[in-house]
Enzyme design. Structure first.
Site, PDB file in Angstrom:
ATOM      1  CG  ASN B  80      -1.815  -1.214   1.243  1.00 23.47           C
ATOM      2  OD1 ASN B  80      -1.550  -2.140   1.993  1.00 23.47           O
ATOM      3  ND2 ASN B  80      -2.822  -1.237   0.382  1.00 23.47           N
ATOM      4  CG  MET B  89       0.099   4.582   3.340  1.00 29.14           C
ATOM      5  SD  MET B  89       0.350   4.729   5.102  1.00 29.14           S
ATOM      6  CE  MET B  89      -0.558   6.202   5.455  1.00 29.14           C
ATOM      7  CB  CYS B  90      -3.195   3.594  -0.985  1.00 32.23           C
ATOM      8  SG  CYS B  90      -4.910   3.479  -1.435  1.00 32.23           S
ATOM      9  CB  ILE B  91      -4.187   4.463   4.643  1.00 31.81           C
ATOM     10  CG1 ILE B  91      -4.793   3.819   5.893  1.00 31.81           C
ATOM     11  CG2 ILE B  91      -4.076   5.952   4.803  1.00 31.81           C
ATOM     12  CD1 ILE B  91      -3.862   3.900   7.090  1.00 31.81           C
TER      13      ILE B  91
END
Lengths: 546, 153
Positions: B80, B89-91
């Site tokens: 991620n 970051m992919c959150i």
């Protein structure tokens, strides 16, 4: 047809004299009206025009004598059916000819040429650059084309995920320049014994330049625009996504097979506004959703809905066990007796804090429940049936879908939970509303509640159904854009050349207008050999222009 | 935007006063509460264990109405997080459609920590890492550990 033309510089019949000169748009023959009448003596075509001298002369300009041998002239010529001195402007006039009788009255001739070029007066400019006429350049290009076809690294162009303006700006693989590597390949069918079956495709690959010196300045522009025209059909969105989709790997069979594979790939089954397969539609939609992550966020709540939120003074119940409370937007402590705004989900905030948030997103800052659907019953119970509907409706078709349920649906963790939740909510809505609605005289009230109740389960259970806004958005934004689909562009350039000679307009909106005009006008009175194509493309143009 | 500064200051005090385990926070520039330096320990039991990861947390001026942005300054091989100089970051919690103003920086930090411990391969930005995470966990762990040793020591 060549006997109708003079030699040397005066290739055209003199239209300024007393005799009327007629020009055939199909075979480009010229003759005197008093000799053969208005029907073309060569091809019996009826798309003819009495030549008016000057700017509106439909005939191509006489080409300055070049030092190039006629063979090269022919190679680079856009129209392979022509013999020696074809018209330079033919490069820009797109032809759709079918069912034309061949000159000798022989077998029927069918050919179809599709050429897309963005620079109107390309020939003239290239002549000025002085490179086009160099035989070496032509040969190098030809070799590039061959090696491109045979080479294993052949790659068919991908359907652009955005238009020419964004795909290749700044550092794209198609940039012009000595090191840039774009080659234009043109295929032509050949004629044998007057029986012609063929098609011509112009397409590009991004092979590295095989012959460095052969690269022409300015070629990149052509390639860029050309690629954009061909594959940039969905280039409506001018955002700056520079991703290129995954390209087919180099293992494809070389040459025509891969070209056709690319053409027949269901993923490529779209042309401009039109898609021909579910897959292509899906692709467009998912592209759009990727490009606009913001659009997944719930839209703003209506100012009316925000204003109609009830205000309360904070009491003991609203504070926690320790007697303290805070607005969770600004995290400031809230004292007993302070006035706050309470949302339908019974979360409360400072009025300014929640107002700022709601004017951007119709969700509770804590639980993300929307306020709009919940205010519908609220305004109803106040008896404002007729006035509340207009304030609800303008936001309905899209916002309802992007409303409170959608983020829940998108969040992976609790899809089922939110689904159940929204079902429950809709059931609660029904339960709560029914008694009220019996008191209501207005007949439209239950229908609206129906919508409120039905909407939730649908929007959570079925993504397809809940998402009609995406294709619609696609369509409308495409129409707003200046990208016109390849077919209309072709026709419009043709129309331009018929009506105004070589004065090409670059204004796409006027092109669009003329496209519609052309298709309507021509589809009305078509009895000639163009009739079939005309009705076909005409329909298309009308649809696009709508 | 005074209100955003006030809230950020409060949150900063909260995080500094009671820092989550394995997370250290300080301001990039003392005069600016919008940019936070974060040093996060790789969670125990994950292939990132033993690594110290620097992150940059940027709070927009319209925070909390817009989500904070968080990026890895230390290279990390994670499904991620982009494996490049951006370290994006992919959150879920920070996605525009999922953000809500009541989310606090503290919860963002702990969510980030959880993401290190438990990648979400279906939401991947680094697809090669996600593939290996899904299909060949031992290989993934080995490589992630390798990169942790290389970059995060």
């Amino acid at each position: 047809m060549s006997e109708n033309r003079g030699g040397g510089g005066g290739r055209h019949l003199d239209a300024t004299g007393d005799r009327e000169v007629v020009y055939c748009h199909q075979c480009h023959a010229e003759w005197y009206n008093d000799e053969h009448g208005l029907e073309c003596p060569t091809c019996e075509g009826q798309i003819t025009e009495i030549v008016t001298p000057g700017e509106s002369d439909p005939r191509p300009a006489a080409e300055p004598q070049s030092q190039v041998p006629p063979d090269f002239d022919r190679i680079r010529n856009h129209n392979p059916w022509e013999t020696t001195d074809s018209d330079p402007e033919e490069a820009d006039i797109d032809e759709h000819v079918t069912g034309v009788r061949s000159p000798g009255g022989g077998p029927r001739v069918t050919y179809f040429t599709r050429t897309i070029r963005s620079r109107g007066d390309g020939r003239g400019e290239r002549n000025a650059e002085g490179s086009e006429d160099n035989p070496d350049v032509v040969m190098t290009d030809f070799q590039n084309m061959l090696s491109g076809l045979i080479g294993p690294a052949f790659q068919a162009g991908q359907p652009g995920r955005s238009g020419q303006d964004t795909l290749f700006n700044g550092g794209g693989p198609f940039n012009a320049g000595p090191a840039g590597g774009g080659n234009v390949h043109t295929f032509g069918g050949r004629t044998t014994n007057g029986h012609i079956m063929g098609a011509r495709y112009t397409f590009t690959t991004n092979l590295p330049a095989q012959g460095g010196p052969g690269q022409r300045e300015g070629q990149g522009d052509d390639i860029t625009a050309l690629l954009g025209n061909i594959f940039g059909g969905m280039g409506a969105h001018q955002d700056h996504v520079h991703e290129h989709g995954p390209r087919p790997a180099g293992g494809m069979p070389p040459g025509l097979q891969s070209l056709f594979a690319a053409l027949l790939n269901p993923a490529n089954m779209r042309s401009g506004d039109a898609v021909y397969s579910q897959e292509a539609l899906d692709q467009i939609i998912s592209n759009l959703m990727e490009q606009h992550p913001q659009s997944n966020a719930p839209g703003p709540a209506s100012p009316d809905a925000i204003a109609s939120l009830p205000k309360k003074k904070v009491d003991e119940k609203m504070l926690g066990d320790d007697g303290k409370g805070e607005c969770s937007v600004c995290m400031d402590d809230v004292q007993l007796g302070e006035e706050v705004v309470s949302l339908p989900c019974s979360h409360w905030f400072h009025e300014t804090c929640v107002g700022l948030w709601l004017s951007e997103h119709n969700t509770c800052p804590i639980c993300r429940k929307g306020i709009d659907s919940a205010t519908t019953p609220a305004s109803n119970t106040q008896g404002a049936t007729s006035t509340s509907s207009p304030s609800q409706n303008p936001s309905s078709p899209w916002r309802d879908n992007r409303g409170p349920e959608r983020p829940d649906r998108l969040s992976r963790s609790n899809t089922t939970g939110s689904r159940n939740e929204s079902r429950l909510a809709s059931i609660r809505h029904f339960g709560r509303l029914t008694p009220t609605h019996e008191d209501e005289p207005a007949a439209q009230a239950p229908r609206r509640w129906q919508v409120v109740g039905d909407r939730n389960p649908y929007s959570t259970t079925s993504e397809r159904q809940s998402d009609p806004s995406s294709p619609r958005r696609l369509r409308s934004s495409r129409q707003n854009s200046d990208q016109s689909a390849p077919p209309p562009r072709i026709r419009s350039s043709r129309q331009n050349s018929e009506s105004s000679g070589r004065s090409y307009t670059s204004d796409l909106s006027s092109r669009r207008r003329s496209t519609t005009a052309t298709s309507q006008a021509e589809s009305g009175g078509g009895s000639g050999p163009f009739a079939w194509l005309r009705s076909r493309w005409g329909d298309r143009g009308t649809r696009d222009g709508r | 935007m005074a209100s955003s500064q006030k809230r950020i200051t409060k949150e900063l005090a909260e995080v500094l006063g009671n820092p989550p385990e394995g997370i250290a926070v300080n301001l990039v520039d003392e005069g600016n509460v919008h940019n936070w330096n974060i040093v996060m320990d790789g969670p125990e039991g994950s292939p990132y264990e033993g690594g110290k990861f620097k992150l940059l947390l940027v709070l927009p001026t319209d925070y909390p109405f817009k989500p904070p942005k968080i990026s890895f300054k230390t290279r990390i091989w994670h499904p991620n997080v982009t494996f490049d100089e951006h370290g994006s970051m992919c959150i879920g919690i920070l996605k525009p459609e999922a953000w809500k103003p009541s989310s606090k920086i503290m919860s963002v930090l702990t969510a980030t920590q959880n993401l290190l411990a438990e990648p979400v391969p279906d939401d991947a930005v680094e697809t090669s890492a996600a593939e290996k995470f899904k299909n060949d966990r031992p290989l993934f762990n080995r490589e992630a550990r390798e990169y942790t040793r290389k970059y995060a020591k």
